[in-house]
Design a protein around this motif. Sequence first.
Motif, PDB file in Angstrom:
ATOM      1  N   ASP A 194       0.754  -1.203  -0.080  1.00  0.00           N
ATOM      2  CA  ASP A 194      -0.174  -0.044   0.069  1.00  0.00           C
ATOM      3  C   ASP A 194       0.985   1.454   0.206  1.00  0.00           C
ATOM      4  O   ASP A 194       0.285   2.245   0.427  1.00  0.00           O
ATOM      5  N   GLY A 195       2.117   1.134  -0.534  1.00  0.00           N
ATOM      6  CA  GLY A 195       2.977   2.401  -0.384  1.00  0.00           C
ATOM      7  C   GLY A 195       4.137   2.127  -1.505  1.00  0.00           C
ATOM      8  O   GLY A 195       4.524   0.908  -1.760  1.00  0.00           O
ATOM      9  N   GLU A 196       4.898   3.114  -1.391  1.00  0.00           N
ATOM     10  CA  GLU A 196       6.207   3.001  -2.207  1.00  0.00           C
ATOM     11  C   GLU A 196       7.110   2.243  -1.327  1.00  0.00           C
ATOM     12  O   GLU A 196       7.346   2.261  -0.179  1.00  0.00           O
ATOM     13  N   PRO A 197       7.945   1.404  -2.166  1.00  0.00           N
ATOM     14  CA  PRO A 197       8.934   0.824  -1.477  1.00  0.00           C
ATOM     15  C   PRO A 197      10.075   1.713  -0.840  1.00  0.00           C
ATOM     16  O   PRO A 197      10.281   2.822  -1.260  1.00  0.00           O
ATOM     17  N   LEU A 198      10.428   1.155   0.372  1.00  0.00           N
ATOM     18  CA  LEU A 198      11.608   2.009   1.169  1.00  0.00           C
ATOM     19  C   LEU A 198      12.815   1.137   0.758  1.00  0.00           C
ATOM     20  O   LEU A 198      13.227  -0.073   1.170  1.00  0.00           O
ATOM     21  N   ARG A 199      13.803   1.792   0.391  1.00  0.00           N
ATOM     22  CA  ARG A 199      15.384   1.340   0.141  1.00  0.00           C
ATOM     23  C   ARG A 199      16.277   2.323   0.587  1.00  0.00           C
ATOM     24  O   ARG A 199      16.504   3.364   0.066  1.00  0.00           O
ATOM     25  N   PHE A 200      16.959   1.901   1.474  1.00  0.00           N
ATOM     26  CA  PHE A 200      18.323   2.638   2.044  1.00  0.00           C
ATOM     27  C   PHE A 200      19.470   2.008   1.856  1.00  0.00           C
ATOM     28  O   PHE A 200      19.763   0.773   2.016  1.00  0.00           O
ATOM     29  N   ARG A 201      20.767   2.812   1.617  1.00  0.00           N
ATOM     30  CA  ARG A 201      22.138   2.173   1.925  1.00  0.00           C
ATOM     31  C   ARG A 201      22.673   2.515   3.261  1.00  0.00           C
ATOM     32  O   ARG A 201      22.133   3.270   3.961  1.00  0.00           O
ATOM     33  N   PRO A 202      23.747   1.788   3.544  1.00  0.00           N
ATOM     34  CA  PRO A 202      24.202   2.221   4.923  1.00  0.00           C
ATOM     35  C   PRO A 202      24.342   3.434   5.238  1.00  0.00           C
ATOM     36  O   PRO A 202      24.306   3.872   6.594  1.00  0.00           O
ATOM     37  N   ASP A 203      24.713   4.324   4.398  1.00  0.00           N
ATOM     38  CA  ASP A 203      25.131   5.718   4.781  1.00  0.00           C
ATOM     39  C   ASP A 203      23.686   6.567   4.801  1.00  0.00           C
ATOM     40  O   ASP A 203      23.764   7.793   5.013  1.00  0.00           O
ATOM     41  N   GLY A 204      22.524   5.858   4.870  1.00  0.00           N
ATOM     42  CA  GLY A 204      21.322   6.659   4.820  1.00  0.00           C
ATOM     43  C   GLY A 204      20.803   7.007   3.686  1.00  0.00           C
ATOM     44  O   GLY A 204      19.508   7.563   3.738  1.00  0.00           O
ATOM     45  N   SER A 205      21.257   7.192   2.577  1.00  0.00           N
ATOM     46  CA  SER A 205      20.932   7.549   1.305  1.00  0.00           C
ATOM     47  C   SER A 205      19.840   6.787   0.686  1.00  0.00           C
ATOM     48  O   SER A 205      20.172   5.372   1.047  1.00  0.00           O
ATOM     49  N   PRO A 206      19.037   7.122  -0.319  1.00  0.00           N
ATOM     50  CA  PRO A 206      18.006   6.005  -1.108  1.00  0.00           C
ATOM     51  C   PRO A 206      18.858   5.146  -1.869  1.00  0.00           C
ATOM     52  O   PRO A 206      20.045   5.601  -2.306  1.00  0.00           O
ATOM     53  N   ALA A 207      18.435   3.983  -1.778  1.00  0.00           N
ATOM     54  CA  ALA A 207      19.131   2.947  -2.637  1.00  0.00           C
ATOM     55  C   ALA A 207      18.124   2.709  -3.964  1.00  0.00           C
ATOM     56  O   ALA A 207      16.980   2.872  -3.790  1.00  0.00           O
ATOM     57  N   GLY A 208      18.699   2.244  -4.876  1.00  0.00           N
ATOM     58  CA  GLY A 208      18.273   1.782  -6.344  1.00  0.00           C
ATOM     59  C   GLY A 208      17.844   0.708  -6.135  1.00  0.00           C
ATOM     60  O   GLY A 208      17.719  -0.081  -5.303  1.00  0.00           O
ATOM     61  N   GLU A 209      17.525   0.093  -7.600  1.00  0.00           N
ATOM     62  CA  GLU A 209      17.257  -1.251  -7.771  1.00  0.00           C
ATOM     63  C   GLU A 209      18.519  -2.179  -7.230  1.00  0.00           C
ATOM     64  O   GLU A 209      19.441  -1.981  -8.013  1.00  0.00           O
ATOM     65  N   VAL A 210      17.971  -2.933  -6.433  1.00  0.00           N
ATOM     66  CA  VAL A 210      19.317  -3.852  -6.138  1.00  0.00           C
ATOM     67  C   VAL A 210      18.665  -5.441  -5.978  1.00  0.00           C
ATOM     68  O   VAL A 210      17.474  -5.601  -5.733  1.00  0.00           O
TER      69      VAL A 210
END
Length: 362
Positions: free
Chosen positions: A56-72
């Motif tokens: 029911d919402g946008e996926p949440l993806r983050f890298r270790p430094d706190g920045s948003p992550a792309g497709e992995v």
Amino acid sequence: MKGLLLRLSAVDAGAEAAVRVIAYFDALVERGATPAELVRATAALAECPAGLDRPDGEPLRFRPDGSPAGEVAATGSVEIGPGAGRVWLAREGGPGPLDDLVLERLAISARLLAHRHRRTPAPDLADPGLVELVLAEREAPEDRARALRLLGLDGDVPVRALAVSADGDPGAAAVALVTRGRRLRAARVAVIGDRAAMLLQPRESAASVVSDLRAALEEQARERRAAPAVLVGVGSPVRGLEARTSWKQAKLALRFATQDDPIIDHHELGSIALLGELPPERLRVQPDVVALSALPATDLAALEALCRTGSLRKAAALLHLHHSSVADRLAHVENELGWRLDEPQDRFRARFALLARRLSGR
């Protein structure tokens, strides 16, 4: 080794590492972390991308430094519950030894927090806006009191503010640090500018906060085999409605923190704290600061070592140099600045000027 989890497992392949992971997520649930904060903190713990896919919402993806992550490509995932989505980790080189436990605790935490947010239509208990309101200068006392209640902070229990700076996400660094110490009555965090503001209410004496933080940072340094790039200023214990006073003190104390002394208690600064109230631009033009800035880096290091250790031989040991080499550098400092470093007054002047120079860059 691939990250903190691998280092934990190297310390203890069983109970100790597992307890730390469980305590980490328990603290996130206790403080009412938002889904984004939960995923960001997990990525910081695991030191690899982490995500939460929700129907029911946008996926949440983050890298270790706190920045948003792309497709992995996920290397492990766990369903949160029927129709509730899934959580995942994406570790380069394959799953780590504690990834299954992390995913299990992440899924449980996401489920508990989702239930809490559905049940409570009031503002999120970890809402950074509420933390900022508590710390605001011009908000009315009744508004700050309401924010304290919504954050789950007890107005009758002393609160201490922390100002945290770190490489990467200071909010995640603050959470990672406080979850290593004793269990807290409450901990709330918000990122304000390039620093994290954290409000703590210990279960026991507020005096234990600084010693607990220092012990936690030492433990973190041993695990990582390097000094963590985290600096912390700690304000004095105050009533909840006076939290902004503790926050001001914490920000000022943070200016004095260094990699050699990363956690500074405002109370321990004493009268030296007054120097931190001067604006950096005023300190930069002070004649002694200007003179120090003109010295070669090697001379400056020798002077700092002497002022820190109190003796020529200890300074030489600290710098891994022969004492005659350090003596030559200090003689050059005396010639350039007109000081006699064996005189107490000039030694004090040198220490004061070095501190002013450090603060002039912050």
